[in-house]
Motif scaffolding. Sequence first.
Motif, PDB file in Angstrom:
ATOM      1  N   GLU A  76      -9.071  60.829  -2.590  1.00  0.00           N
ATOM      2  CA  GLU A  76      -9.644  59.617  -3.181  1.00  0.00           C
ATOM      3  C   GLU A  76      -9.569  59.663  -4.707  1.00  0.00           C
ATOM      4  N   LEU A  77      -9.865  60.808  -5.270  1.00  0.00           N
ATOM      5  CA  LEU A  77      -9.775  60.963  -6.717  1.00  0.00           C
ATOM      6  C   LEU A  77      -8.333  60.792  -7.191  1.00  0.00           C
ATOM      7  N   TYR A  80      -7.480  57.161  -7.184  1.00  0.00           N
ATOM      8  CA  TYR A  80      -8.129  56.519  -8.324  1.00  0.00           C
ATOM      9  C   TYR A  80      -7.346  56.790  -9.616  1.00  0.00           C
ATOM     10  N   GLY A  83      -4.218  54.767  -9.850  1.00  0.00           N
ATOM     11  CA  GLY A  83      -4.518  53.408 -10.282  1.00  0.00           C
ATOM     12  C   GLY A  83      -4.739  53.324 -11.783  1.00  0.00           C
ATOM     13  N   LEU A  84      -5.507  54.266 -12.326  1.00  0.00           N
ATOM     14  CA  LEU A  84      -5.737  54.296 -13.773  1.00  0.00           C
ATOM     15  C   LEU A  84      -4.440  54.462 -14.554  1.00  0.00           C
ATOM     16  N   MET A  92      -0.627  54.818  -5.185  1.00  0.00           N
ATOM     17  CA  MET A  92      -2.078  54.927  -5.172  1.00  0.00           C
ATOM     18  C   MET A  92      -2.593  55.018  -3.732  1.00  0.00           C
ATOM     19  N   PHE A  96      -4.534  58.185  -1.974  1.00  0.00           N
ATOM     20  CA  PHE A  96      -5.898  57.928  -1.530  1.00  0.00           C
ATOM     21  C   PHE A  96      -6.092  58.255  -0.049  1.00  0.00           C
TER      22      PHE A  96
END
Length: 166
Positions: A76-77, A80, A83-84, A92, A96
């Motif tokens: 999940e990190l 994230y 995405g950033l 992504m 995830f």
Amino acid sequence: HSAAVAGNAKEIARFEKLPADVTSNAILSAMLHDVGKLALADQVPERYEEVLDVAREQSTPSWRVERELLQATHAELGGYLAGLWGLPYAVMEALFYHHEPSKCPTRSLNALAIVHAANIIQHRLEGDEEEDEDELDRDYLTALGLLDRLEGWLQTCRDIMAQGQD
């Protein structure tokens, strides 16, 4: 490990004759699939060491212990962070959901499906059959009509690995 998973992803994509964009997203996703582990080890080293210790003691995949102790997983990190960083949505999504692809609403032979399989295959090639059996999302691969292809993918990756050792 990540480089080997990326190599497996490339071979699976080649085996399936996938378009260049799907192939490149799969390879990039495979290379980055565990980047969340690096972030955890860097940002919360004591807590992450605890995660690894508990995972070893309980013979449980680290991502399950991460969820229990940290309320988030490296997957999940990683998603994230992708995405950033402005990486493609497919990357992504693959980061995830790579341990739990059934939770992803997208259903196709895409970067996620390839990374999930490539990671499982690498665990098999490394001799970690238990991890493979516990972590393979059979329902997801069956729903996509891909479960019967897994052995062919494994053999292709095994053959490529053997060629590299010659």
